[in-house]
Design a protein around this motif. Structure first.
Motif, PDB file in Angstrom:
ATOM      1  N   LYS A  58       1.742  10.694   1.096  1.00  0.00           N
ATOM      2  CA  LYS A  58       0.585  10.034   1.688  1.00  0.00           C
ATOM      3  C   LYS A  58       0.902   8.602   2.125  1.00  0.00           C
ATOM      4  O   LYS A  58       0.462   8.143   3.175  1.00  0.00           O
ATOM      5  CB  LYS A  58      -0.542  10.009   0.649  1.00  0.00           C
ATOM      6  CG  LYS A  58      -1.920   9.792   1.224  1.00  0.00           C
ATOM      7  CD  LYS A  58      -2.931   9.754   0.098  1.00  0.00           C
ATOM      8  CE  LYS A  58      -4.027   8.774   0.421  1.00  0.00           C
ATOM      9  NZ  LYS A  58      -4.823   8.432  -0.749  1.00  0.00           N
ATOM     10  N   ASN A  59       1.687   7.910   1.317  1.00  0.00           N
ATOM     11  CA  ASN A  59       1.916   6.497   1.593  1.00  0.00           C
ATOM     12  C   ASN A  59       3.147   6.208   2.438  1.00  0.00           C
ATOM     13  O   ASN A  59       3.225   5.140   3.043  1.00  0.00           O
ATOM     14  CB  ASN A  59       2.011   5.707   0.289  1.00  0.00           C
ATOM     15  CG  ASN A  59       0.677   5.578  -0.404  1.00  0.00           C
ATOM     16  OD1 ASN A  59      -0.382   5.725   0.221  1.00  0.00           O
ATOM     17  ND2 ASN A  59       0.695   5.333  -1.694  1.00  0.00           N
ATOM     18  N   ILE A  65       2.665   6.877   9.986  1.00  0.00           N
ATOM     19  CA  ILE A  65       2.475   5.750   9.079  1.00  0.00           C
ATOM     20  C   ILE A  65       2.934   4.482   9.784  1.00  0.00           C
ATOM     21  O   ILE A  65       4.013   4.441  10.355  1.00  0.00           O
ATOM     22  CB  ILE A  65       3.291   5.948   7.774  1.00  0.00           C
ATOM     23  CG1 ILE A  65       2.650   7.025   6.916  1.00  0.00           C
ATOM     24  CG2 ILE A  65       3.412   4.652   7.001  1.00  0.00           C
ATOM     25  CD1 ILE A  65       1.385   6.629   6.219  1.00  0.00           C
ATOM     26  N   SER A  90      -9.826   3.646   0.383  1.00  0.00           N
ATOM     27  CA  SER A  90      -9.513   4.819   1.211  1.00  0.00           C
ATOM     28  C   SER A  90     -10.402   4.849   2.444  1.00  0.00           C
ATOM     29  O   SER A  90      -9.974   5.219   3.531  1.00  0.00           O
ATOM     30  CB  SER A  90      -9.666   6.099   0.405  1.00  0.00           C
ATOM     31  OG  SER A  90     -10.999   6.255   0.008  1.00  0.00           O
ATOM     32  N   THR A 100      -2.442   2.904   4.885  1.00  0.00           N
ATOM     33  CA  THR A 100      -2.856   3.693   3.731  1.00  0.00           C
ATOM     34  C   THR A 100      -3.763   2.869   2.827  1.00  0.00           C
ATOM     35  O   THR A 100      -3.764   1.636   2.893  1.00  0.00           O
ATOM     36  CB  THR A 100      -1.631   4.132   2.913  1.00  0.00           C
ATOM     37  OG1 THR A 100      -1.024   2.969   2.345  1.00  0.00           O
ATOM     38  CG2 THR A 100      -0.629   4.854   3.792  1.00  0.00           C
TER      39      THR A 100
END
Length: 202
Positions: A58-59, A65, A90, A100
């Motif tokens: 996710k990060n 990203i 979030s 993120t």
DNA sequence: AAGGTGCCCAACCGCGTCCTT
DNA sequence: AAAGGACGCGGTTGGGCACCT
């Protein structure tokens, strides 16, 4: 610094991720898809917990990203969103394409927390609809009852990617811009816009 | 050059919520 | 309806680095 904790029969590797681990996790997620992190953890053969895999993906490993420093617009948006929502990282991150929640949270804690409190002291009365306070406009109790969880973030990310950056050149119906400019070029928050943004079901 | 200090940020932890059985 | 497991979120920690002194 990396250490392993005995948890019953198996141990879990912890600490910083190595490039090889990243590669393995990435290919595993691309093959099997996001979602079942316990399963991905098992399939990958990495001695990492599902949680750790999820966080890493996710990060850092997820496509699109955005790394690097925050732009002034991003900083301003974070400050305003935080003012409105409190520590809903979030949700705030959902308004910043490629950022993120962890990054936003870290950025807030290291940079903007001070900045915001100093602004709090210097802020003229006329700026913004609400004074700087520590309390978010939206209470915790209201959060989930408005169905913001999950689908709201996905949706906002999607249209933000479509509109490129912050939706300053936004099409009708999108919740942004939250920000507009006074003639003296100071940024101001549009409370009406924010209200419809965060209470879409009303 | 070496030690001390503070900052940044990746990662972990705990807890609430959701989902499945 | 209850229990257990998985997921997601926010808070916190601690290693590494940069900047003093």
């Amino acid at each position: 610094m990396e250490h392993k904790r005995a948890e019953g029969k198996s141990y879990v590797k912890r600490g910083l991720w190595q490039p090889e681990e990243d590669m393995i996790l990435k290919s595993c997620v691309e093959t099997h898809g996001e979602g079942n992190w316990a399963d991905i953890s098992r399939r990958s053969g990495l001695k990492r917990g599902g949680k750790s895999c999820r966080l890493r993906w996710k990060n850092y490993l997820r496509p699109n990203i955005k790394r690097g420093s925050m732009s002034p617009q991003e900083q301003d948006l974070i400050i305003r969103m935080h003012k409105l929502l409190g520590n809903r990282w979030s949700l705030i991150a959902g308004r910043l394409p490629g950022r993120t929640d962890n990054e936003v949270k870290n950025y807030w804690n290291t940079h903007l927390n001070k900045k915001s409190s100093s602004r709090k002291q210097n802020a003229p009365e006329s700026i913004g609809a609400t004074p700087f306070t520590d309390k978010p406009v939206m209470s915790t109790e209201l959060r989930r009852s408005h169905g913001e969880e999950g689908e709201g973030e996905e949706e906002s990310n999607t249209w933000m990617e479509e509109t490129n950056h912050f939706g300053y050149d936004v099409h009708v119906g999108s919740p942004l811009p939250l920000i507009s400019h006074y003639p003296d070029n100071t940024l101001v928050f549009d409370p009406c816009f924010a209200f419809t943004d965060f209470f879409p079901l009303l």
